[in-house]
Scaffold this active site. Structure first.
Site, PDB file in Angstrom:
ATOM      1  CG  ASN A   1     -18.971  47.756   0.366  1.00 28.09           C
ATOM      2  OD1 ASN A   1     -20.001  47.722   1.043  1.00 28.09           O
ATOM      3  ND2 ASN A   1     -17.790  48.053   0.875  1.00 28.09           N
TER       4      ASN A   1
ATOM      5  CG  HIS B   1      -8.460  47.124   8.259  1.00 25.92           C
ATOM      6  ND1 HIS B   1      -8.477  46.758   6.932  1.00 25.92           N
ATOM      7  CD2 HIS B   1      -9.244  48.218   8.348  1.00 25.92           C
ATOM      8  CE1 HIS B   1      -9.228  47.599   6.244  1.00 25.92           C
ATOM      9  NE2 HIS B   1      -9.712  48.501   7.095  1.00 25.92           N
TER      10      HIS B   1
ATOM     11  NE  ARG C   1     -17.157  52.650  13.245  1.00 27.56           N
ATOM     12  CZ  ARG C   1     -16.845  51.647  12.419  1.00 27.56           C
ATOM     13  NH1 ARG C   1     -16.659  50.438  12.891  1.00 27.56           N
ATOM     14  NH2 ARG C   1     -16.707  51.866  11.132  1.00 27.56           N
TER      15      ARG C   1
HETATM   16  P1  AMP Z   1      -9.655  53.999   4.852  1.00 27.17           P
HETATM   17  O1  AMP Z   1     -10.916  53.944   5.663  1.00 27.17           O
HETATM   18  O2  AMP Z   1      -8.925  52.685   4.822  1.00 27.17           O
HETATM   19  O3  AMP Z   1      -9.854  54.596   3.486  1.00 27.17           O
HETATM   20  O4  AMP Z   1      -8.663  55.004   5.613  1.00 27.17           O
HETATM   21  C1  AMP Z   1      -8.989  56.357   5.833  1.00 27.17           C
HETATM   22  C2  AMP Z   1      -7.963  56.960   6.774  1.00 27.17           C
HETATM   23  O5  AMP Z   1      -6.652  56.867   6.184  1.00 27.17           O
HETATM   24  C3  AMP Z   1      -8.193  58.443   7.065  1.00 27.17           C
HETATM   25  O6  AMP Z   1      -8.014  58.693   8.455  1.00 27.17           O
HETATM   26  C4  AMP Z   1      -7.081  59.112   6.290  1.00 27.17           C
HETATM   27  O7  AMP Z   1      -6.710  60.332   6.869  1.00 27.17           O
HETATM   28  C5  AMP Z   1      -5.970  58.084   6.417  1.00 27.17           C
HETATM   29  N1  AMP Z   1      -4.890  58.366   5.463  1.00 27.17           N
HETATM   30  C6  AMP Z   1      -4.929  58.295   4.115  1.00 27.17           C
HETATM   31  N2  AMP Z   1      -3.746  58.744   3.599  1.00 27.17           N
HETATM   32  C7  AMP Z   1      -2.954  59.089   4.658  1.00 27.17           C
HETATM   33  C8  AMP Z   1      -1.636  59.639   4.791  1.00 27.17           C
HETATM   34  N3  AMP Z   1      -0.882  59.905   3.722  1.00 27.17           N
HETATM   35  N4  AMP Z   1      -1.155  59.861   6.047  1.00 27.17           N
HETATM   36  C9  AMP Z   1      -1.928  59.605   7.141  1.00 27.17           C
HETATM   37  N5  AMP Z   1      -3.174  59.106   7.068  1.00 27.17           N
HETATM   38  C10 AMP Z   1      -3.686  58.854   5.857  1.00 27.17           C
END
Ligand code: AMP
Length: 395
Positions: free
Chosen positions: A9, A199, A232
């Site tokens: 990616n 998602h 965004r």
């Molecule tokens: P991703 O783009 O799928 O990696 O997701 C990133 C987002 O997931 C960020 O806003 C992180 O703060 C959130 N995230 C990851 N772990 C947690 C958690 N334990 N509680 C709340 N948000 C989380």
């Protein structure tokens, strides 16, 4: 033996990779090369023992970074490379074997994804140079949503803009929505159920899926439409651009930058785009953080309710992505905004379903739609689609 696939990616300054074997019990070798082109480029990842590593990369372009990644594959060479390509336009309704014609078509589509497709193509060029004899497969973020009916994908704009310039809704995060909805079918013992998938990561989108086909989704021509995201804005009044230009004299570049990189959770909270930090700050009484979480959750619920129009029957809602998988608070707030769906959240199950756990978090009333938390696996899905295409081509 089934082929092992190197999933790549590629962004403009990063390469996320995973070597995925079809054999059971073979650990994934995965990692991320980042800040490519800068003096502090780094490669991080895990080895086959699950141990983390990190190394500096000097003087690094995408080809050099891929060579460093190759050194980390512990002698396990891939049989094929699967590339995540963001935009496939209307031509690509499924994965495609990359040849010169397909590469040219991806380049042509770059007008619709100027930030992503050229970077994805850099990865294709680098892996073709490094592995000239391996099959390379493009797996498109948009392809899963090519089943949208015209009533869902057309904007109410003059016909010529669609016909001559491809201006329509495409949708993104296709591999994630496809993976979690298929998994929800399996876990629920349903054949092609009706799912609303959310998602929720740094990028966020919802989709309505019926019998394994996407019927509507929240993102549009670009990944800016729809939900509020990390940085965004998601949906705004379409007149906002003109208003900011006329009233504040902002350039298009500035408006684009604010809507893509300075808005969402970050812009509204004035604090951060990281949901963990926002939850902590809101807990300590930070008003901006509280408001950002409120707007974020309300808009997710509103989008799910709107997309439910696309489904003949609602079998359940699936939460995924970093926030969807890890935030009981966000899931609870979203469910609370949908009382007419009679969802029935199991609070204890919701609270314990974090950090990669896959579980059902509703009260299991037979008449109520299910609520699933399903960790997404975009890399696994890209590897699976790559394998499937190769098998069909060899059949
Ligand atoms: P991703 O783009 O799928 O990696 O997701 C990133 C987002 O997931 C960020 O806003 C992180 O703060 C959130 N995230 C990851 N772990 C947690 C958690 N334990 N509680 C709340 N948000 C989380």
């Amino acid at each position: 033996m089934k082929p092992s696939v190197l999933v790549v990616n590629c962004g403009s300054s990063s390469i996320k990779y995973a070597l995925i074997s079809a054999e059971p019990n073979q650990p994934r070798l995965a990692g991320l090369a980042e800040r490519l082109g800068s003096s502090n480029a780094r490669l991080k990842g895990v080895d086959s023992q699950g141990r983390a590593f990190e190394q500096a990369l000097t003087d690094t372009d995408h080809t050099r970074a891929l060579e460093a990644i190759l050194d980390r594959l512990e002698g396990r060479l891939p049989d094929a490379v699967g590339h995540r390509i963001v935009h496939g336009g209307e031509r690509f309704t499924r994965a495609a074997l990359i040849d010169d014609d397909v590469a040219a078509a991806i380049e042509e589509t770059a007008a619709l994804a100027p930030l992503h497709n050229p970077a994805n193509l850099q990865g294709v060029a680098a892996t073709r140079q490094l592995f000239p004899d391996l099959p390379q497969v493009a797996v498109f973020d948009t392809a899963f949503h090519q089943t949208l009916p015209p009533r869902a994908y057309r904007y109410a704009l003059p016909e010529a803009l669609y016909r001559d310039h491809g201006i329509r809704r495409y949708g993104f995060h296709g591999t994630s929505h496809a993976y979690v909805s298929e998994r929800a079918d399996t876990l629920s013992s349903l054949v092609g159920g009706g799912w609303l998938t959310a998602h929720l990561g740094n990028g966020c989108s919802t989709a309505a899926i019926w019998e394994g086909k996407s019927l509507d989704t929240s993102m549009g021509l670009t990944p800016l439409e729809g939900l509020m995201m990390g940085t965004r804005s998601g949906d705004v009044d379409p007149s906002l651009h003109a208003h900011l230009s006329r009233q504040l004299g902002w350039s298009l570049e500035r408006i684009d930058d604010v809507l893509n990189r300075g808005s969402g959770l970050l812009g509204l909270s004035g604090l951060t785009n990281d949901m963990r930090e926002l939850e902590d700050a809101a807990g300590e009484g930070h008003e901006g953080a509280r408001l950002a979480i409120e707007v974020f959750c309300y808009r997710i619920a509103k989008s799910l309710a709107a997309l439910s129009c696309a489904l003949p029957r609602l079998d359940g809602i699936v939460f995924t992505g970093g926030i969807g998988e890890n935030s009981p608070l966000v899931r609870e707030k979203v469910v609370a905004h949908l009382p007419h769906f009679t969802l029935g959240l199991d609070r204890a199950a919701n609270a314990r379903t974090v950090r990669g756990r896959e579980d059902r978090i509703d009260g299991r009333h037979p008449a109520a739609p299910r609520l699933w938390v399903i960790p997404t696996d975009e890399e696994g899905r890209i590897a699976a689609e790559t394998r499937q295409l190769l098998e069909e081509n060899n059949a």
